[in-house]
Design a protein around this motif. Structure first.
Motif, PDB file in Angstrom:
ATOM      1  N   SER A 154       0.841  -1.190   0.000  1.00 18.59           N
ATOM      2  CA  SER A 154       0.000   0.000   0.000  1.00 18.59           C
ATOM      3  C   SER A 154       0.881   1.246   0.000  1.00 18.59           C
ATOM      4  CB  SER A 154      -0.876  -0.074   1.245  1.00 18.59           C
ATOM      5  OG  SER A 154      -1.211   1.188   1.694  1.00 18.59           O
ATOM      6  N   ILE A 155       0.423   2.274  -0.649  1.00 15.19           N
ATOM      7  CA  ILE A 155       1.234   3.482  -0.798  1.00 15.19           C
ATOM      8  C   ILE A 155       0.455   4.694  -0.325  1.00 15.19           C
ATOM      9  CG2 ILE A 155       1.923   5.084  -2.617  1.00 15.19           C
ATOM     10  CD1 ILE A 155       3.295   2.881  -3.972  1.00 15.19           C
ATOM     11  N   PHE A 156       1.110   5.559   0.376  1.00 18.50           N
ATOM     12  CA  PHE A 156       0.416   6.762   0.834  1.00 18.50           C
ATOM     13  C   PHE A 156       1.362   7.946   0.902  1.00 18.50           C
ATOM     14  CE2 PHE A 156      -1.069   9.446   4.437  1.00 18.50           C
ATOM     15  CZ  PHE A 156      -2.195   9.936   3.828  1.00 18.50           C
ATOM     16  N   VAL A 157       1.170   8.861  -0.016  1.00 17.86           N
ATOM     17  CA  VAL A 157       1.862  10.143   0.038  1.00 17.86           C
ATOM     18  C   VAL A 157       0.813  11.176  -0.335  1.00 17.86           C
ATOM     19  CG1 VAL A 157       3.656  11.595  -0.914  1.00 17.86           C
ATOM     20  CG2 VAL A 157       4.040   9.160  -0.730  1.00 17.86           C
ATOM     21  N   VAL A 158       0.637  12.178   0.462  1.00 15.37           N
ATOM     22  CA  VAL A 158      -0.366  13.172   0.108  1.00 15.37           C
ATOM     23  C   VAL A 158       0.142  14.571   0.402  1.00 15.37           C
ATOM     24  CG1 VAL A 158      -1.645  13.093   2.276  1.00 15.37           C
ATOM     25  CG2 VAL A 158      -2.853  13.629   0.199  1.00 15.37           C
ATOM     26  N   GLU A 159      -0.257  15.481  -0.458  1.00 14.07           N
ATOM     27  CA  GLU A 159       0.173  16.861  -0.313  1.00 14.07           C
ATOM     28  C   GLU A 159      -0.846  17.584   0.562  1.00 14.07           C
ATOM     29  OE1 GLU A 159       0.513  20.325  -3.462  1.00 14.07           O
ATOM     30  OE2 GLU A 159       1.039  18.355  -4.234  1.00 14.07           O
ATOM     31  N   LEU A 160      -0.371  18.379   1.497  1.00 12.54           N
ATOM     32  CA  LEU A 160      -1.315  19.098   2.355  1.00 12.54           C
ATOM     33  C   LEU A 160      -1.361  20.556   1.919  1.00 12.54           C
ATOM     34  CD1 LEU A 160      -0.126  17.508   5.685  1.00 12.54           C
ATOM     35  CD2 LEU A 160      -2.091  16.844   4.330  1.00 12.54           C
ATOM     36  N   PRO A 161      -2.436  20.964   1.269  1.00 12.69           N
ATOM     37  CA  PRO A 161      -2.495  22.336   0.755  1.00 12.69           C
ATOM     38  C   PRO A 161      -2.678  23.329   1.902  1.00 12.69           C
ATOM     39  CG  PRO A 161      -4.604  21.244   0.447  1.00 12.69           C
ATOM     40  CD  PRO A 161      -3.673  20.223   1.023  1.00 12.69           C
ATOM     41  N   PRO A 162      -2.281  24.586   1.696  1.00 11.49           N
ATOM     42  CA  PRO A 162      -2.549  25.581   2.734  1.00 11.49           C
ATOM     43  C   PRO A 162      -4.056  25.777   2.904  1.00 11.49           C
ATOM     44  CG  PRO A 162      -1.497  26.587   0.810  1.00 11.49           C
ATOM     45  CD  PRO A 162      -1.597  25.141   0.533  1.00 11.49           C
ATOM     46  N   TYR A 163      -4.466  26.100   4.112  1.00  6.64           N
ATOM     47  CA  TYR A 163      -5.888  26.368   4.340  1.00  6.64           C
ATOM     48  C   TYR A 163      -6.278  27.654   3.661  1.00  6.64           C
ATOM     49  CZ  TYR A 163      -5.947  22.936   8.027  1.00  6.64           C
ATOM     50  OH  TYR A 163      -5.877  21.774   8.714  1.00  6.64           O
ATOM     51  N   ARG A 164      -7.519  27.758   3.320  1.00 10.42           N
ATOM     52  CA  ARG A 164      -8.027  29.050   2.887  1.00 10.42           C
ATOM     53  C   ARG A 164      -9.493  29.111   3.248  1.00 10.42           C
ATOM     54  NH1 ARG A 164      -7.804  27.253  -3.387  1.00 10.42           N
ATOM     55  NH2 ARG A 164      -9.792  26.206  -3.370  1.00 10.42           N
ATOM     56  N   MET A 165      -9.956  30.331   3.469  1.00  9.48           N
ATOM     57  CA  MET A 165     -11.367  30.492   3.817  1.00  9.48           C
ATOM     58  C   MET A 165     -12.161  30.326   2.526  1.00  9.48           C
ATOM     59  SD  MET A 165     -13.028  30.852   6.469  1.00  9.48           S
ATOM     60  CE  MET A 165     -14.791  30.646   6.544  1.00  9.48           C
ATOM     61  N   PRO A 166     -13.073  29.352   2.484  1.00  9.12           N
ATOM     62  CA  PRO A 166     -13.841  29.197   1.245  1.00  9.12           C
ATOM     63  C   PRO A 166     -14.648  30.449   0.957  1.00  9.12           C
ATOM     64  CG  PRO A 166     -14.157  27.320   2.695  1.00  9.12           C
ATOM     65  CD  PRO A 166     -13.444  28.363   3.489  1.00  9.12           C
ATOM     66  N   GLN A 167     -14.670  30.848  -0.309  1.00  6.50           N
ATOM     67  CA  GLN A 167     -15.458  32.019  -0.674  1.00  6.50           C
ATOM     68  C   GLN A 167     -16.932  31.632  -0.699  1.00  6.50           C
ATOM     69  OE1 GLN A 167     -13.367  32.546  -4.370  1.00  6.50           O
ATOM     70  NE2 GLN A 167     -12.862  34.642  -3.791  1.00  6.50           N
ATOM     71  N   ALA A 168     -17.769  32.566  -0.280  1.00 11.04           N
ATOM     72  CA  ALA A 168     -19.202  32.270  -0.204  1.00 11.04           C
ATOM     73  C   ALA A 168     -19.738  31.814  -1.560  1.00 11.04           C
ATOM     74  CB  ALA A 168     -19.961  33.501   0.286  1.00 11.04           C
ATOM     75  N   LEU A 169     -19.290  32.494  -2.605  1.00 15.87           N
ATOM     76  CA  LEU A 169     -19.810  32.186  -3.937  1.00 15.87           C
ATOM     77  C   LEU A 169     -19.406  30.770  -4.377  1.00 15.87           C
ATOM     78  CD1 LEU A 169     -21.352  33.367  -6.362  1.00 15.87           C
ATOM     79  CD2 LEU A 169     -19.132  33.990  -7.322  1.00 15.87           C
ATOM     80  N   THR A 170     -18.135  30.443  -4.156  1.00 11.93           N
ATOM     81  CA  THR A 170     -17.653  29.111  -4.536  1.00 11.93           C
ATOM     82  C   THR A 170     -18.406  28.038  -3.762  1.00 11.93           C
ATOM     83  OG1 THR A 170     -15.503  30.170  -4.576  1.00 11.93           O
ATOM     84  CG2 THR A 170     -15.535  27.809  -4.923  1.00 11.93           C
ATOM     85  N   LEU A 171     -18.586  28.297  -2.455  1.00 13.98           N
ATOM     86  CA  LEU A 171     -19.287  27.338  -1.613  1.00 13.98           C
ATOM     87  C   LEU A 171     -20.698  27.109  -2.124  1.00 13.98           C
ATOM     88  CD1 LEU A 171     -18.733  27.871   2.182  1.00 13.98           C
ATOM     89  CD2 LEU A 171     -18.357  25.854   0.810  1.00 13.98           C
ATOM     90  N   TRP A 172     -21.375  28.201  -2.425  1.00 15.20           N
ATOM     91  CA  TRP A 172     -22.746  28.099  -2.883  1.00 15.20           C
ATOM     92  C   TRP A 172     -22.823  27.337  -4.200  1.00 15.20           C
ATOM     93  CZ3 TRP A 172     -27.538  27.389  -2.769  1.00 15.20           C
ATOM     94  CH2 TRP A 172     -28.337  27.652  -3.869  1.00 15.20           C
ATOM     95  N   ARG A 173     -21.898  27.674  -5.130  1.00 18.40           N
ATOM     96  CA  ARG A 173     -21.898  26.997  -6.423  1.00 18.40           C
ATOM     97  C   ARG A 173     -21.654  25.515  -6.271  1.00 18.40           C
ATOM     98  NH1 ARG A 173     -18.197  30.749 -10.215  1.00 18.40           N
ATOM     99  NH2 ARG A 173     -19.760  32.312 -10.704  1.00 18.40           N
ATOM    100  N   SER A 174     -20.682  25.211  -5.422  1.00 20.93           N
ATOM    101  CA  SER A 174     -20.313  23.835  -5.213  1.00 20.93           C
ATOM    102  C   SER A 174     -21.470  23.052  -4.588  1.00 20.93           C
ATOM    103  CB  SER A 174     -19.088  23.854  -4.312  1.00 20.93           C
ATOM    104  OG  SER A 174     -18.591  22.609  -4.122  1.00 20.93           O
ATOM    105  N   THR A 175     -22.142  23.687  -3.614  1.00 21.20           N
ATOM    106  CA  THR A 175     -23.290  23.046  -2.973  1.00 21.20           C
ATOM    107  C   THR A 175     -24.418  22.867  -3.981  1.00 21.20           C
ATOM    108  OG1 THR A 175     -22.711  24.229  -0.966  1.00 21.20           O
ATOM    109  CG2 THR A 175     -24.888  23.228  -1.028  1.00 21.20           C
ATOM    110  N   TRP A 176     -24.683  23.909  -4.714  1.00 20.80           N
ATOM    111  CA  TRP A 176     -25.774  23.876  -5.684  1.00 20.80           C
ATOM    112  C   TRP A 176     -25.494  22.834  -6.765  1.00 20.80           C
ATOM    113  CZ3 TRP A 176     -30.462  24.210  -6.953  1.00 20.80           C
ATOM    114  CH2 TRP A 176     -30.862  24.347  -8.289  1.00 20.80           C
ATOM    115  N   ASP A 177     -24.225  22.790  -7.166  1.00 21.97           N
ATOM    116  CA  ASP A 177     -23.837  21.865  -8.204  1.00 21.97           C
ATOM    117  C   ASP A 177     -24.126  20.419  -7.816  1.00 21.97           C
ATOM    118  OD1 ASP A 177     -22.662  22.338 -10.741  1.00 21.97           O
ATOM    119  OD2 ASP A 177     -21.066  20.969 -10.115  1.00 21.97           O
TER     120      ASP A 177
END
Lengths: 73, 664
Positions: free
Chosen positions: B479-502
């Motif tokens: 089994s293999i496991f390597v993962v990149e941990l991206p920096p946190y960011r505050m989700p934008q309201a618009l992106t969140l809404w689009r993603s939820t709606w989608d």
């Protein structure tokens, strides 16, 4: 010594990736973890879980058994 | 029509840029591997196709989603490459850029996240870097859309330009080898020979296969072995180092890096959420809050309001309208008892499903997702999987179909297959209406708890199955496991809404199509029977069909034809179980249905039924996706039959065990 011997929060330079699993090594090199880079051990998960390291400003998570194959100085 | 391909490292914002360029709303998130399949869009107001590809670190595919990008280069025709580069991770990103430059097609670099880079103290001189690399470089911030106009302009002017002439010298030995290999390649190949030769020397497996199909690979291998001997170390590493040297040089001349900044927000958050001891409890707390909001605190009251509207004003209004237009009793029955009960019965759960999707979107966009993979890895390792498999599982809580697709990012074929097989046990949002209906009837005091336990049951069954498979059928693969941990960011309201709606709109659309048609069909089956039209419910065709199953289901505590019929129709989509019940029991609204259910189910058989619905079979769409992704009838069949057997066994033990313990 190896990456797993490093203390949490301490830095070292990667000297040897030769003993690693090929696929894991490729992945790590792609992510910027390669010989000569400075590596910082950020945290260690309990029960033999994975480690989080920082290389070139990028956080990467890898397993302990893989970290144990990374030679550092 | 010309076609432009978007290439870049994972999680550098390719899809955000794609959405900005094309005006579409493809799925974005803050972890590596959101895009697993290529997507085509049209550049705004222009006749140019843009292709969004999964992120890759290099052109050597290690996982299935990465293969899509290499495959594209080899087999598709396109006019230019748009290479998106993360300005805060220049060094790593430029490795891909070099390989793309060698490919020889016109190329534009979109330098993304210049804001993030500046916050980290990295300042890039765009003019200079463009001079060194020899192609246009446009700074952008893909999330906010800044710089996109300039990029479009550059894209339009580049598509008229000739191919760029990038040349990186790999030293005499390798250059000779490149020359030798190029000589042997047939002239009719449309691709840059230098690029093919280099990729071959780098041991790119996919390019190897590609060349094998058109030339005798033997002499090429000989050339490779010889140069390897001359250099005295592995070629891929050598080539990587040559590129690295060039990249370091370019960066040195074009960027100013400020000394290390104080602790970033990401580091401070990480100190808590990936804390040795707090990591897992924090994740569980997050899940708990998600469930409480979905079922108790916010979701249920909203669903009740909607239900009142459907059963009250809407039904009355429709009934009056139908009387006014003089509809026949048949039509009236069909609309009110078939469509309104069937479709409305499912639509009332829209608020709960949207809340759930909102949380999943938040998880995806904030950067926490990859941390979850890290926190859960130790646990997943124990059952023969890795932490990365947890991401498709969480997505599977929304809908199993994208979950199965998301498994593509897992490198090892075995782990990927296992993840796909256990995904149907992740309780998707379509199963939620069934739970909501039953817990609302029998467990009013502990709604969230019971549903939470069902989700946990799904996970436990999945993990046990994974353990079973990984230690029997599919052992012998590490089994293999390597993962990149991206920096946190505050989700934008618009992106969140689009993603939820989608995600949520799929549910609403299903209600309008699948469930609408299903409701009509089911109602018709209850209206006609072997003896004629307009028969009593118990003499209808549906009763006959469901009746076949009833004796088999009896040991599980719900041996009625109604349960049998709703389970059969539930294969189409799990929420149809609720539609069918609404129609069968002639319920006007959820309250009425819940009142009726008491006569047919006991709390114990309700649990048994919910468990059965949770586990019994992946829905039609999921089965199709599993077949497509595994490309194997055998595994699709195993997935279905496994689910059926497990569902039967678990429900049987719950019901019979519960009876023995004195529950009813």
């Amino acid at each position: 010594m190896f990456l797993t011997d490093l203390q949490q929060g301490k830095k070292a330079v990667i000297t040897n990736l030769g003993m690693m699993n090929e696929v894991v090594k490729q992945r790590l090199i792609h992510m910027g973890l390669q010989e000569g880079e400075e590596i910082c051990l950020k945290c260690v998960m309990p029960f033999g879980g994975p480690l989080m390291v920082e290389v070139c400003g990028q956080c990467i998570c890898l397993r302990r058994k893989d970290a144990a194959c990374i030679g550092v100085k | 029509m010309s076609q432009i391909a978007l290439f870049g490292n994972p999680n550098t914002g390719k899809t955000s840029l794609f959405n900005n360029l094309t005006g579409s709303y493809e799925y974005v998130g803050n972890w590596s591997g959101v895009t697993v399949e290529k997507k085509v869009g049209i550049l705004r107001h222009q006749h140019i196709h843009i292709v969004d590809l999964p992120g890759v670190y290099s052109l050597h595919p290690l996982s299935r989603d990465e293969g899509v990008a290499t495959e594209f280069l080899l087999t598709e025709s396109f006019s230019a490459i748009l290479n998106i580069v993360d300005a805060s991770q220049l060094k790593r990103n430029l490795h891909l850029t070099v390989q793309l430059l060698e490919f020889g097609k016109p190329l534009i670099i979109a330098l993304n996240m210049i804001d993030v880079a500046e916050r980290r103290g990295v300042k890039v001189d765009v003019e200079k870097i463009s001079q060194y690399v020899g192609v246009p470089v446009v700074p952008i911030i893909a999330r906010t859309g800044k710089g996109i106009d300039g990029l479009v302009h550059a894209v339009l002017s580049t598509s008229k330009q000739e191919a760029q002439r990038f040349f990186l010298n790999y030293g005499i030995e390798v250059e000779t080898a490149i020359h030798r290999i190029s000589e042997q390649l047939p002239t009719e190949l449309n691709l840059s020979k230098r690029w093919l030769a280099l990729q071959f020397l780098e041991e790119n497996q996919r390019v190897h296969e590609y060349l094998q199909a058109s030339v005798d690979i033997g002499p090429l291998l000989e050339v490779r072995n010889r140069v390897q001997e001359l250099i005295g170390r592995p070629l891929p590493q050598y080539i990587h180092d040559v590129r690295e040297k060039w990249i370091v040089d370019v960066i040195e001349k074009t960027t100013i890096i400020a000394p290390k900044q104080p602790l970033t927000i990401t580091e401070r958050i990480d100190a808590i959420v990936t804390n040795k001891y707090l990591g897992i409890p924090i994740f569980l707390l997050f899940m708990y809050i998600m469930f409480m909001l979905t079922f108790d605190w916010l979701g249920s009251p909203l669903a009740d309001l909607l239900d009142q509207f459907f059963s009250g004003p809407l039904t009355d209004g429709l009934s009056k309208l139908l009387s006014i237009v003089g509809a026949s009793p048949f039509i009236k029955e069909l609309v009110l008892n078939g469509i309104v009960s069937g479709v409305g019965g499912v639509l009332v759960f829209v608020p709960q499903i949207f809340i759930l999707f909102f949380f999943i979107s938040f998880l995806e966009d904030s950067g926490y997702m990859a941390r979850v993979a890290m926190v859960m890895d130790r646990f997943m390792e124990a059952i023969g999987l890795n932490g990365k498999a947890f991401i498709p599982m969480i997505i599977g809580f929304g809908c199993n179909v994208p979950g199965v697709m998301a498994a593509r990012t897992i490198e090892q074929p075995k782990e990927r297959l296992l993840t796909i097989l256990l995904l149907p046990f992740m309780s998707c949002s379509a199963r939620l209406p069934v739970y909501a209906l039953f817990v609302g009837t029998f467990f009013t005091k502990h709604e969230a708890l019971v549903v939470f336990l069902l989700y946990v049951l799904g996970i436990v069954v999945a993990l046990l199955l994974a353990k079973l498979f990984s230690s029997t059928l599919l052992k012998n693969e590490s089994s293999i496991f390597v993962v990149e941990l991206p920096p946190y960011r505050m989700p934008q309201a618009l992106t969140l809404w689009r993603s939820t709606w989608d995600k949520g709109k799929g549910f609403v659309r299903k209600a309008g199509t699948f469930i609408f048609a299903g409701s009509v069909a089911i109602w018709l089956l209850t209206y006609i029977g072997p003896k004629g039209i307009g028969v009593g419910m118990d003499d209808s065709f549906l009763a006959a069909i469901g009746g076949v199953l009833a004796p088999i289901l009896a040991p599980l505590g719900f041996g009625t034809w109604q349960a049998g019929a709703s389970l059969i129709t539930g294969f189409l989509a799990k929420e149809v179980v609720v539609s069918t019940m609404n129609i069968i029991y002639h319920a006007k609204n959820m309250d009425a249905l819940q009142g009726l259910m008491v006569h047919y189910f006991t709390p114990l058989s309700a649990i048994s039924f919910m468990t059965f619905v949770l586990l019994y079979i992946p829905c039609l769409a999921t089965v199709a996706t599993i077949h497509k992704e595994t490309n194997s009838r055998k595994w699709t069949f195993i997935s279905i039959s496994c689910a059926l057997c497990i569902a039967y066994l678990v429900s049987f033990s719950i019901y019979e065990g519960g009876k023995l313990l004195g529950f009813s």
